[in-house]
Design a protein around this motif. Sequence first.
Motif, PDB file in Angstrom:
ATOM      1  N   GLN A   1     -18.361 -14.885  21.800  1.00 12.44           N
ATOM      2  CA  GLN A   1     -19.423 -14.227  22.840  1.00 12.44           C
ATOM      3  C   GLN A   1     -20.724 -13.745  22.224  1.00 12.44           C
ATOM      4  O   GLN A   1     -21.572 -13.958  22.953  1.00 12.44           O
ATOM      5  N   PHE A   2     -20.624 -13.151  21.053  1.00 15.67           N
ATOM      6  CA  PHE A   2     -21.696 -12.548  20.372  1.00 15.67           C
ATOM      7  C   PHE A   2     -22.226 -13.048  19.137  1.00 15.67           C
ATOM      8  O   PHE A   2     -23.203 -12.600  18.419  1.00 15.67           O
ATOM      9  N   GLY A   3     -21.615 -14.271  18.670  1.00 12.70           N
ATOM     10  CA  GLY A   3     -22.142 -14.852  17.434  1.00 12.70           C
ATOM     11  C   GLY A   3     -23.455 -15.319  17.346  1.00 12.70           C
ATOM     12  O   GLY A   3     -24.053 -15.446  16.382  1.00 12.70           O
ATOM     13  N   THR A   4     -24.179 -15.210  18.440  1.00 10.53           N
ATOM     14  CA  THR A   4     -25.638 -15.674  18.345  1.00 10.53           C
ATOM     15  C   THR A   4     -26.623 -14.440  18.686  1.00 10.53           C
ATOM     16  O   THR A   4     -27.963 -14.612  18.888  1.00 10.53           O
TER      17      THR A   4
ATOM     18  N   SER B   1     -21.702  -5.530  13.573  1.00  6.66           N
ATOM     19  CA  SER B   1     -23.207  -6.347  13.730  1.00  6.66           C
ATOM     20  C   SER B   1     -23.259  -6.763  15.296  1.00  6.66           C
ATOM     21  O   SER B   1     -24.318  -7.111  15.538  1.00  6.66           O
ATOM     22  N   TYR B   2     -22.205  -6.763  15.959  1.00  9.31           N
ATOM     23  CA  TYR B   2     -22.333  -7.353  17.051  1.00  9.31           C
ATOM     24  C   TYR B   2     -22.657  -6.134  18.503  1.00  9.31           C
ATOM     25  O   TYR B   2     -23.169  -6.631  19.626  1.00  9.31           O
ATOM     26  N   PHE B   3     -22.505  -4.903  18.117  1.00 10.29           N
ATOM     27  CA  PHE B   3     -22.470  -3.776  19.058  1.00 10.29           C
ATOM     28  C   PHE B   3     -23.397  -2.715  18.581  1.00 10.29           C
ATOM     29  O   PHE B   3     -23.709  -2.482  17.637  1.00 10.29           O
TER      30      PHE B   3
ATOM     31  N   SER C   1     -13.987  -5.997  24.571  1.00 12.50           N
ATOM     32  CA  SER C   1     -14.721  -6.945  24.822  1.00 12.50           C
ATOM     33  C   SER C   1     -13.973  -8.240  24.531  1.00 12.50           C
ATOM     34  O   SER C   1     -14.098  -9.173  25.102  1.00 12.50           O
ATOM     35  N   ALA C   2     -12.827  -8.118  23.576  1.00  8.99           N
ATOM     36  CA  ALA C   2     -11.939  -9.268  23.376  1.00  8.99           C
ATOM     37  C   ALA C   2     -10.657  -9.590  24.284  1.00  8.99           C
ATOM     38  O   ALA C   2     -10.400 -10.514  24.561  1.00  8.99           O
TER      39      ALA C   2
ATOM     40  N   SER D   1     -24.606  -7.587  23.724  1.00  9.81           N
ATOM     41  CA  SER D   1     -23.424  -7.003  23.152  1.00  9.81           C
ATOM     42  C   SER D   1     -23.016  -5.714  23.598  1.00  9.81           C
ATOM     43  O   SER D   1     -22.084  -5.027  22.855  1.00  9.81           O
ATOM     44  N   GLU D   2     -23.958  -5.217  24.462  1.00  5.78           N
ATOM     45  CA  GLU D   2     -23.333  -4.022  25.335  1.00  5.78           C
ATOM     46  C   GLU D   2     -22.354  -4.100  26.324  1.00  5.78           C
ATOM     47  O   GLU D   2     -22.508  -5.252  27.170  1.00  5.78           O
ATOM     48  N   MET D   3     -21.495  -3.184  26.475  1.00  4.86           N
ATOM     49  CA  MET D   3     -20.548  -3.332  27.240  1.00  4.86           C
ATOM     50  C   MET D   3     -21.094  -2.766  28.613  1.00  4.86           C
ATOM     51  O   MET D   3     -21.965  -1.826  28.682  1.00  4.86           O
TER      52      MET D   3
END
Length: 442
Positions: free
Chosen positions: A375-378, A72-74, A86-87, A3-5
């Motif tokens: 992208q980051f749901g998991t 919670s993703y980043f 990200s989106a 989840s990091e840029m």
Amino acid sequence: MTSEMAGPEERLLRRLALPGLWLLIINGMIGAGIFGLPGELARLAGPGSVWIFMLCALMIAPIMLCFMQMASYFRGTGGPILYAASAFGPMAGFQVGWLYYVSRVLSFAANLNLLLTSLGYFWAGAMDPSVRVALAFLICSLMILNNVLGARNAIGTLGLLTAFKFLPLIAMVAIGLIQVDIGTLLPRLDHTVGIEDLGGALFLVIYAYVGFEGGLVPAGEARNPQRDLPRALLLGLVVCALLYALIQAVALVSLPSLATSSRPLVDVAAAQMGDVGALMMLIAIIASVGGNLLGAMFSTPRLTYRMALDGFLPAALGRVHPRFHTPARSIILYGAACFAFAVSGGFVWLAGLSVFARIILYMVCVGAMPRLHRQFGTVAGAMQVAGRRVWMVLALLVCAALLWQVTLQSVLVTGGCVVAGLLMLAFSRRVEHRANPQAASG
């Protein structure tokens, strides 16, 4: 998937735990508004005004739930910048960050003037123009220094100001609950409110719940942002809703003339505790505005820090102080800009920008949810919100309703700021190219 840029490594220290994140969020939400809202609400909705606070909490909840999931993703610094980038790509992230930054500068300048006016209650000399400029410079300088010296210093001071803000409010509520019949504090279901007055009350109150997004920006300094930020957001909403409703209920009972009061909570405290109560509430107002300013001084410079790391602003703004581990140059730039607008007086006509920019930020970030989930749901630690699509639709509907308050002037000014941001970006990249042509071409 992470989840990091992608980009330069952050060098900020992870020292913020749940209490520190909550302090940033709660001070972003509870500013000066609650000290003036009860009177106007009593005029518009009477005894039903207590329900208005609860209804607005339900309205803002879908937006906050969306931000809880995205937080919670980043793990990196940036908050809304990271969500949008990200989106929808880096340029979307830059424009969201730029608009939010400009609106926070203007908001800080307006609140700084409010703080100076509040100080005038204790010292008449503070109203002198030259003294106001000197005080504005002193306050900005102290806040800059406090933030440059480290996150612990800033959060410690913020905690102290929060205590000075909450204690008089809690005392007022406690005394109100003791002095009057509990039954009279319950909102009356038989009281009817006209549609026009209800709409005006809802639009007035819902802005008492915004400002939480500033606490998401310094995620790169949180020990466990993916876990703690959603919790801090939820705790902030619950505390605000309960405190606001209790304040309104007690104010209605303690001050029969609440609807005509120009300083409602000061008058309520005076009715309960005399001059001592009024003094305590005036101190609470100053502490509340000061906490809001200090929270902004902590969070907002992290926007330019993030944009510099992503290559949109000069690299100097992304550098961290070698001793204090803070983005010192970004903090100084923000403080200087806020001071300049505060003493110029020319920012008043731009006040609507802060509202419009915030709505744009909410809509872009909420609209980013489906892509971010794919992208980051998991990602480990990611929050799973049941009925995600329903919350997203409700959040967008609330944002659409808020757009009814936006004026054409705000739209034009915001468009001008977007263009200014693009010009600034072009200039910044040109300067960077001249300074380091090989890196720029690569």
